[in-house]
Motif scaffolding. Structure first.
Motif, PDB file in Angstrom:
ATOM      1  N   PHE A 163      50.923  49.817  18.677  1.00 50.38           N
ATOM      2  CA  PHE A 163      50.517  49.465  20.036  1.00 50.38           C
ATOM      3  C   PHE A 163      50.838  50.571  21.054  1.00 50.38           C
ATOM      4  O   PHE A 163      50.022  50.862  21.925  1.00 50.38           O
ATOM      5  N   LEU A 164      52.017  51.152  20.957  1.00 46.33           N
ATOM      6  CA  LEU A 164      52.466  52.163  21.932  1.00 46.33           C
ATOM      7  C   LEU A 164      52.987  53.384  21.181  1.00 46.33           C
ATOM      8  O   LEU A 164      54.204  53.618  21.107  1.00 46.33           O
ATOM      9  N   PRO A 165      52.080  54.182  20.635  1.00 42.18           N
ATOM     10  CA  PRO A 165      52.512  55.269  19.752  1.00 42.18           C
ATOM     11  C   PRO A 165      53.312  56.355  20.457  1.00 42.18           C
ATOM     12  O   PRO A 165      54.057  57.091  19.795  1.00 42.18           O
ATOM     13  N   ASP A 166      53.156  56.521  21.786  1.00 43.37           N
ATOM     14  CA  ASP A 166      53.843  57.604  22.478  1.00 43.37           C
ATOM     15  C   ASP A 166      55.162  57.173  23.106  1.00 43.37           C
ATOM     16  O   ASP A 166      55.857  57.999  23.704  1.00 43.37           O
ATOM     17  N   THR A 167      55.517  55.909  22.986  1.00 44.56           N
ATOM     18  CA  THR A 167      56.741  55.411  23.618  1.00 44.56           C
ATOM     19  C   THR A 167      57.940  55.606  22.681  1.00 44.56           C
ATOM     20  O   THR A 167      57.900  55.206  21.514  1.00 44.56           O
ATOM     21  N   PRO A 168      59.030  56.232  23.158  1.00 43.70           N
ATOM     22  CA  PRO A 168      60.225  56.429  22.311  1.00 43.70           C
ATOM     23  C   PRO A 168      60.787  55.083  21.834  1.00 43.70           C
ATOM     24  O   PRO A 168      60.826  54.109  22.600  1.00 43.70           O
ATOM     25  N   PHE A 169      61.214  55.072  20.593  1.00 47.47           N
ATOM     26  CA  PHE A 169      61.728  53.844  19.959  1.00 47.47           C
ATOM     27  C   PHE A 169      63.135  54.149  19.448  1.00 47.47           C
ATOM     28  O   PHE A 169      63.319  54.997  18.564  1.00 47.47           O
ATOM     29  N   LEU A 170      64.127  53.467  20.024  1.00 46.26           N
ATOM     30  CA  LEU A 170      65.521  53.681  19.637  1.00 46.26           C
ATOM     31  C   LEU A 170      66.080  52.405  19.012  1.00 46.26           C
ATOM     32  O   LEU A 170      65.925  51.313  19.581  1.00 46.26           O
TER      33      LEU A 170
ATOM     34  N   ALA B 219      65.425  61.454  24.419  1.00 41.77           N
ATOM     35  CA  ALA B 219      64.159  60.915  23.912  1.00 41.77           C
ATOM     36  C   ALA B 219      63.039  61.054  24.952  1.00 41.77           C
ATOM     37  O   ALA B 219      61.907  61.433  24.625  1.00 41.77           O
ATOM     38  N   LEU B 220      63.376  60.758  26.208  1.00 40.52           N
ATOM     39  CA  LEU B 220      62.354  60.862  27.245  1.00 40.52           C
ATOM     40  C   LEU B 220      61.953  62.322  27.493  1.00 40.52           C
ATOM     41  O   LEU B 220      60.782  62.617  27.785  1.00 40.52           O
ATOM     42  N   ARG B 221      62.933  63.251  27.402  1.00 34.97           N
ATOM     43  CA  ARG B 221      62.575  64.665  27.556  1.00 34.97           C
ATOM     44  C   ARG B 221      61.638  65.114  26.441  1.00 34.97           C
ATOM     45  O   ARG B 221      60.690  65.869  26.674  1.00 34.97           O
ATOM     46  N   GLU B 222      61.922  64.666  25.239  1.00 33.55           N
ATOM     47  CA  GLU B 222      61.064  65.047  24.117  1.00 33.55           C
ATOM     48  C   GLU B 222      59.645  64.494  24.298  1.00 33.55           C
ATOM     49  O   GLU B 222      58.662  65.172  24.002  1.00 33.55           O
TER      50      GLU B 222
ATOM     51  N   GLU C 141      56.269  66.631  24.701  1.00 34.50           N
ATOM     52  CA  GLU C 141      55.146  66.405  23.797  1.00 34.50           C
ATOM     53  C   GLU C 141      53.867  66.100  24.577  1.00 34.50           C
ATOM     54  O   GLU C 141      52.782  66.593  24.239  1.00 34.50           O
ATOM     55  N   VAL C 142      54.008  65.299  25.634  1.00 33.51           N
ATOM     56  CA  VAL C 142      52.829  64.981  26.446  1.00 33.51           C
ATOM     57  C   VAL C 142      52.279  66.240  27.087  1.00 33.51           C
ATOM     58  O   VAL C 142      51.069  66.472  27.111  1.00 33.51           O
ATOM     59  N   ARG C 143      53.174  67.070  27.622  1.00 29.48           N
ATOM     60  CA  ARG C 143      52.717  68.324  28.228  1.00 29.48           C
ATOM     61  C   ARG C 143      52.045  69.226  27.204  1.00 29.48           C
ATOM     62  O   ARG C 143      51.034  69.867  27.489  1.00 29.48           O
ATOM     63  N   ARG C 144      52.618  69.273  26.005  1.00 28.73           N
ATOM     64  CA  ARG C 144      52.027  70.109  24.959  1.00 28.73           C
ATOM     65  C   ARG C 144      50.630  69.621  24.616  1.00 28.73           C
ATOM     66  O   ARG C 144      49.690  70.421  24.492  1.00 28.73           O
ATOM     67  N   ARG C 145      50.481  68.295  24.485  1.00 24.61           N
ATOM     68  CA  ARG C 145      49.157  67.760  24.157  1.00 24.61           C
ATOM     69  C   ARG C 145      48.154  68.008  25.274  1.00 24.61           C
ATOM     70  O   ARG C 145      46.991  68.311  25.025  1.00 24.61           O
ATOM     71  N   HIS C 146      48.625  67.855  26.532  1.00 25.67           N
ATOM     72  CA  HIS C 146      47.737  68.120  27.668  1.00 25.67           C
ATOM     73  C   HIS C 146      47.302  69.578  27.683  1.00 25.67           C
ATOM     74  O   HIS C 146      46.137  69.903  27.951  1.00 25.67           O
ATOM     75  N   THR C 147      48.247  70.463  27.390  1.00 23.56           N
ATOM     76  CA  THR C 147      47.920  71.890  27.352  1.00 23.56           C
ATOM     77  C   THR C 147      46.917  72.185  26.249  1.00 23.56           C
ATOM     78  O   THR C 147      45.939  72.916  26.451  1.00 23.56           O
ATOM     79  N   GLU C 148      47.162  71.603  25.069  1.00 21.98           N
ATOM     80  CA  GLU C 148      46.235  71.822  23.958  1.00 21.98           C
ATOM     81  C   GLU C 148      44.851  71.260  24.268  1.00 21.98           C
ATOM     82  O   GLU C 148      43.832  71.870  23.942  1.00 21.98           O
ATOM     83  N   GLU C 149      44.819  70.093  24.936  1.00 17.28           N
ATOM     84  CA  GLU C 149      43.530  69.500  25.294  1.00 17.28           C
ATOM     85  C   GLU C 149      42.802  70.357  26.328  1.00 17.28           C
ATOM     86  O   GLU C 149      41.580  70.539  26.244  1.00 17.28           O
TER      87      GLU C 149
END
Length: 523
Positions: free
Chosen positions: A87-94, A132-135, A139-147
């Protein structure tokens, strides 16, 4: 917008951190909340204790972090992790749990868990959440850059396919050149034949253009400008040359050194041929016009001398008392022909001057249009004693006009009316003052002007269909010259022609000439 990671700091933003907690123990949930409060976080914690509520929460909303016990009655931690990833693949799970073996912990991390914290070591919770939130943010920034890079590359490829230009990308430091697929279609040269360095391009520039192009390019690269362009001949694979327009944009580093040049090459061969042909035709037309103007000037000058002699001699002969009637008739015919030839030469000169773009010059001076009109009508009556020419005048006839040119307007209109009207019908000439304008009307009754000819009656070399007598024939410039002279005075000329009402030419002239009345009228 402040990131979720920054919200873990004590000075968190107004938006609370959204947390989902899967925990069946009320006590453990209180201990966890106390740990977050002690860290000074602003957060909203939603706690669920069994599978159904957890699944509904995942489907319903967005969370910054998911915290989960591993052992919940009827729902194990691995199933909870799998559901969260779905459901929420980008949300950190601890995982926040009790004892957890190393092998199981490694397996959970492999399956997508971000981290795990043991319940007896909750002091690690906030640092782990922060990490976890920094990671996630990274990751979001990296994906945005790649996109963004992917979209940029896609746009670049689409532009290269859509344009008819050849796109060249030249890395100056490595001297490597990338050519778009259009190079073979536009320049008739395979990409492989151009090679991967700039030499493959420069050796195909025409030898007579190569040094100039190279010098201009080197000067531009050494300067601070970011744009270069040139036009040169480029050799195709078959040995022929095309003319190309080459434009480049130069990318420089912080010190201004050229690093890269992206350019577009366009085949302009046909455009240059068309321009050369246009210039050739213009040159030919100019030479032809100059020749015609010179020829007309020479002919009119050479003809006027003999005609003036003929006019003078014929006039003297007519004044002799001893002249025989048959001689007088012959001399009168000679005089009439000479005067008509003189008028034709004048019309031809006026036409030539107007068509050359200089217009017909006018020199306004105080004059009475009534008097000018009466003088022209009297001359017409003397030459056409068999015709009835009626005149009516009203209002003030004074104004600023060129008397000779206005006489020419009246004469041409009256002559035209006499020529194209029935011999037994009158020609009516009217002049009337109307405020700041003078109006001249010339009317005749006869066969109307054809409907298809009426819109073009003032064009040169246009004549009515009625056949005029041999002595009255002209070259069809009279009405054209009338229009040019009227326009030169800032006026207008119109015509109406019907079977019932006859034909009427109406000239409207301002009493005060235009500001540039001395200048020629436009043709």
């Amino acid at each position: 917008m402040q990131s979720a990671a920054s919200e873990l700091e004590p000075h968190a933003s107004e938006r609370p951190l959204l947390l989902l907690l899967l925990e069946d123990s009320e006590l453990d949930a209180r201990l966890l909340r106390a740990q977050l409060d002690e860290a000074g976080l602003t957060f909203h914690l939603e706690r669920v204790s069994h599978r159904e509520d957890f699944m509904r929460a995942l489907a319903r909303g967005h969370y910054d972090l998911i915290l989960s016990d591993y052992n919940v009655p009827g729902f194990d931690g691995l199933s909870a992790l799998n559901a969260a990833r779905r459901f929420l693949p980008d949300t950190p799970f601890l995982f926040v749990t009790g004892a957890l073996g190393d092998e199981r912990a490694i397996e959970l991390l492999k399956r997508g868990a971000t981290d795990y914290i043991l319940k007896d070591r909750l002091e690690r919770l906030v640092p782990s959440m922060r990490r976890a939130l920094r990671e996630v943010e990274t990751e979001v920034r990296r994906r945005h850059t790649e996109e963004a890079l992917r979209r940029s590359e896609e746009r670049y490829q689409l532009v290269m396919r859509a344009t008819s230009d050849v796109v060249r990308d030249w890395e100056l430091e490595t001297d490597s050149v990338h050519w778009s697929d259009a190079v073979e279609q536009v320049l008739g040269c395979p990409r492989a034949a151009l090679g991967s360095d700039v030499e493959g391009w420069t050796r195909r520039i025409h030898p007579e253009d190569r040094e100039r192009v190279g010098e201009g390019l080197r000067s531009t690269l050494a300067a601070r400008t970011d744009r270069w362009q040139d036009e040169y001949r480029f050799q195709r694979e078959d040995g022929s040359y095309v003319v190309v327009a080459d434009r480049g944009y130069i990318v420089r580093d912080a010190e201004g050194r050229a690093q890269r040049m992206v350019g577009a090459i366009q085949d302009v061969t046909e455009a240059r041929r068309s321009e050369e042909e246009r210039q050739r035709l213009l040159s030919e037309a100019k030479r032809r016009v100059e020749f015609e103007q010179q020829l007309v000037g020479i002919v009119s000058h050479d003809l006027r001398g003999p005609l003036n002699a003929i006019l003078a001699g014929a006039s003297m002969m007519l004044q002799r008392d001893s002249i025989e009637p048959w001689q007088a008739k012959t001399v009168a015919r000679i005089l009439s022909c000479a005067e008509r030839s003189n008028r034709l030469i004048r019309d031809l000169l006026d036409f030539t001057q107007a068509r050359m773009g200089g217009g017909i010059p006018v020199r306004p001076a105080p004059v009475d249009l009534h008097e000018v009109t009466l003088q022209v009508v009297e001359e017409a009556r003397a030459g056409h004693v068999e015709r009835d020419i009626q005149v009516s005048q009203s209002g003030d006839g004074r104004g600023q006009w060129d008397a000779d040119r206005i006489s020419q307007v009246v004469s041409n209109l009256v002559t035209n009316a006499l020529k194209y009207s029935l011999e037994k019908t009158p020609v009516r000439v009217e002049t009337r003052g109307e405020g700041e304008r003078m109006v001249l009307c010339v009317h005749n009754q006869g066969e109307p002007i054809a409907a298809d000819l009426l819109p073009r009656i003032f064009e040169p070399l246009r004549r009515g269909k009625r056949r005029a007598s041999r002595s009255d024939r002209s070259i069809g410039l009279g009405l054209y010259i009338v229009r040019e002279l009227v326009l030169a005075h800032g006026g207008t000329v119109d015509v109406t022609s019907t079977e019932a009402e006859g034909t009427t030419f109406t000239v409207s002239l301002p009493r005060t000439p235009p500001a540039a009345a001395e200048a020629p009228a436009g043709g």
